[in-house]
Design a protein around this motif. Structure first.
Motif, PDB file in Angstrom:
ATOM      1  N   VAL A  73      44.378  26.593  44.879  1.00 58.09           N
ATOM      2  CA  VAL A  73      44.930  27.840  45.409  1.00 58.09           C
ATOM      3  C   VAL A  73      44.236  29.016  44.730  1.00 58.09           C
ATOM      4  O   VAL A  73      44.076  29.039  43.510  1.00 58.09           O
ATOM      5  CB  VAL A  73      46.457  27.911  45.180  1.00 58.09           C
ATOM      6  N   LEU A  74      43.837  29.963  45.540  1.00 64.03           N
ATOM      7  CA  LEU A  74      43.196  31.191  45.079  1.00 64.03           C
ATOM      8  C   LEU A  74      44.076  32.359  45.521  1.00 64.03           C
ATOM      9  O   LEU A  74      44.423  32.456  46.696  1.00 64.03           O
ATOM     10  CB  LEU A  74      41.802  31.311  45.705  1.00 64.03           C
ATOM     11  N   VAL A  75      44.448  33.207  44.593  1.00 67.34           N
ATOM     12  CA  VAL A  75      45.235  34.397  44.912  1.00 67.34           C
ATOM     13  C   VAL A  75      44.362  35.613  44.623  1.00 67.34           C
ATOM     14  O   VAL A  75      43.895  35.792  43.499  1.00 67.34           O
ATOM     15  CB  VAL A  75      46.526  34.475  44.064  1.00 67.34           C
ATOM     16  N   LEU A  76      44.127  36.396  45.665  1.00 69.22           N
ATOM     17  CA  LEU A  76      43.362  37.628  45.505  1.00 69.22           C
ATOM     18  C   LEU A  76      44.275  38.810  45.763  1.00 69.22           C
ATOM     19  O   LEU A  76      45.022  38.828  46.750  1.00 69.22           O
ATOM     20  CB  LEU A  76      42.184  37.684  46.478  1.00 69.22           C
ATOM     21  N   TYR A  77      44.236  39.780  44.878  1.00 68.13           N
ATOM     22  CA  TYR A  77      44.946  41.042  45.061  1.00 68.13           C
ATOM     23  C   TYR A  77      43.873  42.063  45.426  1.00 68.13           C
ATOM     24  O   TYR A  77      42.970  42.316  44.633  1.00 68.13           O
ATOM     25  CB  TYR A  77      45.664  41.449  43.782  1.00 68.13           C
ATOM     26  N   LEU A  78      43.979  42.614  46.623  1.00 69.04           N
ATOM     27  CA  LEU A  78      42.950  43.514  47.119  1.00 69.04           C
ATOM     28  C   LEU A  78      43.390  44.970  47.001  1.00 69.04           C
ATOM     29  O   LEU A  78      44.577  45.264  46.824  1.00 69.04           O
ATOM     30  CB  LEU A  78      42.618  43.167  48.576  1.00 69.04           C
ATOM     31  N   ALA A  79      42.436  45.872  47.100  1.00 67.29           N
ATOM     32  CA  ALA A  79      42.708  47.300  46.941  1.00 67.29           C
ATOM     33  C   ALA A  79      43.586  47.856  48.055  1.00 67.29           C
ATOM     34  O   ALA A  79      44.291  48.848  47.857  1.00 67.29           O
ATOM     35  CB  ALA A  79      41.394  48.080  46.863  1.00 67.29           C
ATOM     36  N   ASN A  80      43.536  47.239  49.235  1.00 72.81           N
ATOM     37  CA  ASN A  80      44.420  47.645  50.330  1.00 72.81           C
ATOM     38  C   ASN A  80      44.665  46.434  51.228  1.00 72.81           C
ATOM     39  O   ASN A  80      44.305  45.311  50.863  1.00 72.81           O
ATOM     40  CB  ASN A  80      43.851  48.854  51.091  1.00 72.81           C
ATOM     41  N   SER A  81      45.240  46.631  52.382  1.00 74.34           N
ATOM     42  CA  SER A  81      45.664  45.511  53.229  1.00 74.34           C
ATOM     43  C   SER A  81      44.548  44.859  54.032  1.00 74.34           C
ATOM     44  O   SER A  81      44.779  43.848  54.694  1.00 74.34           O
ATOM     45  CB  SER A  81      46.766  45.974  54.183  1.00 74.34           C
ATOM     46  N   ALA A  82      43.350  45.382  53.987  1.00 76.21           N
ATOM     47  CA  ALA A  82      42.228  44.825  54.742  1.00 76.21           C
ATOM     48  C   ALA A  82      41.554  43.706  53.952  1.00 76.21           C
ATOM     49  O   ALA A  82      41.346  43.833  52.745  1.00 76.21           O
ATOM     50  CB  ALA A  82      41.212  45.923  55.058  1.00 76.21           C
ATOM     51  N   LEU A  83      41.213  42.623  54.629  1.00 77.55           N
ATOM     52  CA  LEU A  83      40.570  41.491  53.953  1.00 77.55           C
ATOM     53  C   LEU A  83      39.179  41.823  53.412  1.00 77.55           C
ATOM     54  O   LEU A  83      38.666  41.105  52.562  1.00 77.55           O
ATOM     55  CB  LEU A  83      40.458  40.294  54.896  1.00 77.55           C
TER      56      LEU A  83
END
Length: 91
Positions: free
Chosen positions: A6-16
């Protein structure tokens, strides 16, 4: 036998395709024992990069509007994406 990573990424906004700002990796195969923040660079620059490398997106955080007065609350990372990769392991 099949195991899950499992990889969890927290991004700067809602766009992939937004930049990764934090991450965590969980290895159900037992081959590695990575932890969140154990490297200075993220495993993928964006969520799209993880998809291109074969990770499957299975959950994205629900996008909720900010409550009045909480527009600048930084108590948690809002744009969380969960990816998985199924790996065959010898038993």
């Amino acid at each position: 036998m099949t195991r899950q990573k499992v990889l969890v990424l927290y991004l700067a906004n809602s766009a992939l395709d937004a930049p990764t700002v934090a991450w965590a990796v969980y290895d159900g195969t037992g081959e590695t024992r990575p932890m969140a923040g154990d490297t200075d660079t993220p495993p993928y620059r964006t969520g799209v990069d993880a998809l291109k490398d074969g990770w499957r997106l299975f959950q994205a955080s629900q996008i909720l509007p900010h409550q009045r007065g909480a527009e600048f609350d930084v108590s948690y990372l809002k744009y969380e994406f969960f990816f998985e990769r199924l790996v065959e392991v010898a038993v």
